[in-house]
Design a protein around this motif. Structure first.
Motif, PDB file in Angstrom:
ATOM      1  N   MET A 270     134.089 -37.211  63.332  1.00  0.00           N
ATOM      2  CA  MET A 270     135.327 -37.916  63.563  1.00  0.00           C
ATOM      3  C   MET A 270     136.494 -37.282  63.392  1.00  0.00           C
ATOM      4  N   GLN A 271     136.746 -36.523  62.657  1.00  0.00           N
ATOM      5  CA  GLN A 271     137.986 -35.475  62.615  1.00  0.00           C
ATOM      6  C   GLN A 271     138.124 -34.781  63.863  1.00  0.00           C
TER       7      GLN A 271
ATOM      8  N   SER B  97     135.292 -43.635  70.775  1.00  0.00           N
ATOM      9  CA  SER B  97     134.107 -44.330  70.037  1.00  0.00           C
ATOM     10  C   SER B  97     132.786 -43.794  70.929  1.00  0.00           C
ATOM     11  N   HIS B  98     132.994 -44.087  72.126  1.00  0.00           N
ATOM     12  CA  HIS B  98     131.985 -43.426  72.970  1.00  0.00           C
ATOM     13  C   HIS B  98     131.439 -41.945  72.639  1.00  0.00           C
ATOM     14  N   LEU B  99     132.563 -41.191  72.530  1.00  0.00           N
ATOM     15  CA  LEU B  99     132.262 -39.807  72.386  1.00  0.00           C
ATOM     16  C   LEU B  99     131.739 -39.559  70.984  1.00  0.00           C
ATOM     17  N   PHE B 100     132.237 -40.408  69.945  1.00  0.00           N
ATOM     18  CA  PHE B 100     131.656 -40.206  68.692  1.00  0.00           C
ATOM     19  C   PHE B 100     130.088 -40.689  68.630  1.00  0.00           C
TER      20      PHE B 100
ATOM     21  N   PRO C  67     137.346 -43.111  64.939  1.00  0.00           N
ATOM     22  CA  PRO C  67     138.030 -41.436  65.183  1.00  0.00           C
ATOM     23  C   PRO C  67     139.343 -41.606  65.872  1.00  0.00           C
ATOM     24  N   THR C  68     139.854 -43.062  66.155  1.00  0.00           N
ATOM     25  CA  THR C  68     141.323 -42.941  66.563  1.00  0.00           C
ATOM     26  C   THR C  68     142.420 -42.881  65.330  1.00  0.00           C
ATOM     27  N   LEU C  69     141.917 -43.100  64.059  1.00  0.00           N
ATOM     28  CA  LEU C  69     142.994 -43.127  63.059  1.00  0.00           C
ATOM     29  C   LEU C  69     143.042 -41.634  62.380  1.00  0.00           C
ATOM     30  N   PRO C  70     142.146 -41.073  61.811  1.00  0.00           N
ATOM     31  CA  PRO C  70     140.798 -41.144  61.724  1.00  0.00           C
ATOM     32  C   PRO C  70     140.403 -41.631  60.378  1.00  0.00           C
TER      33      PRO C  70
END
Length: 279
Positions: free
Chosen positions: A136-137, A171-174, A221-224
């Motif tokens: 995520m980071q 999100s898709h990448l995660f 992962p946007t915030l994360p």
């Protein structure tokens, strides 16, 4: 926390449509992390809303509008009480074995560079929960996520190469990276309330990964961060297409345009509205 939501989607047609069919995944379910206090969907056409559950247990509504349709508006309004479970998900309907969420889709298929990135990101983290946090980071640092509601998704490879995209891309990448690592993962569509952030409260997306010993855990992962009381979980699927808030088609109706407005607030506060237009 009590979160109030007002969501409006307006379709307009340069030439009237003869018919419009829509499938809506706009209704959240209650689980241990959230309780739906009230929720309502209205359509400004003479239609019958048919409620069902899709294969993933999401609440789905469908309707068909027939006639000379210049415009069509779908309004959603409700309240959800959220609780902080540190991202750990309990009380959600599960209809498939966990192994299903290792399956690639066209939107989450990792090329060689993404596979290498996934393995490199967790090389010092070990496995399990630590690996998911490291991933995520790493994605948060790799992809500059725009919160502009008018910006469309870039696509998995394009966002990875460019280092920029939207929450859907991150999100898709995660999910793609997690599956490369043998970690079941899925896509979540929902809502995010951020009172201190400009362009921060609107429709949102994140991922969930299955962690042995904990079960499903959310990762944004946007915030994360792992989802907090500011997140409202609405629908989940293998990728965006399985959890899209609105999908549909129309017959006739050339020159379709779409405008989305989302207002989110804590109960008692002034709502924050976000608008999105798409031609």
């Amino acid at each position: 926390m009590r979160i109030c939501v007002a969501h409006e989607t307006v379709y307009r047609y340069e030439r009237p449509a003869k018919s419009v069919i829509q499938t809506l995944r706009l209704t959240p379910r209650s689980h241990d992390g959230q309780h739906v206090v009230r929720w309502r969907i209205d359509v400004d056409q003479d239609v019958r809303l048919s409620q069902s559950e899709d294969a993933f247990g999401n609440i789905s509504h469908a309707f068909v509008a027939i006639g000379s349709i210049d415009s069509l508006t779908v309004r959603v309004e409700g309240e959800v009480e959220t609780h902080d479970n540190a991202g750990v998900l309990h009380g959600v309907i599960e209809r498939f074995p966990v192994s299903l969420y290792l399956r690639d889709t066209d939107l989450t298929r990792a090329d060689a560079s993404i596979q290498a990135f996934a393995r490199r990101s967790v090389s010092e983290a070990g496995g399990g929960l630590a690996a998911c946090h490291a991933l995520m980071q790493a994605i948060h640092e790799r992809v500059d996520v725009s919160r502009d509601p008018k910006r469309p998704a870039s696509g998995l490879t394009e966002a990875f190469v460019a280092g920029s995209g939207v929450a859907q891309d991150a999100s898709h990448l995660f999910i793609a990276c997690a599956r490369v690592l043998g970690i079941p993962a899925r896509y979540v569509s929902g809502l995010l309330w951020q009172p201190q952030a400009q362009q921060g409260s609107a429709s949102h997306a994140w991922a969930e990964a299955y962690v042995e010993g904990l079960g499903w855990v959310g990762f944004d992962p946007t915030l994360p961060v792992c989802p907090t009381v500011h997140h409202v979980r609405v629908a989940a699927g293998l990728d965006y297409l399985g959890a899209a808030p609105v999908r549909g088609a129309h017959y006739g109706g050339d020159g379709e345009s779409l405008e989305v407005s989302v207002a989110i607030s804590e109960k008692g506060d002034r709502p924050q509205a976000q608008h999105q237009s798409q031609n």
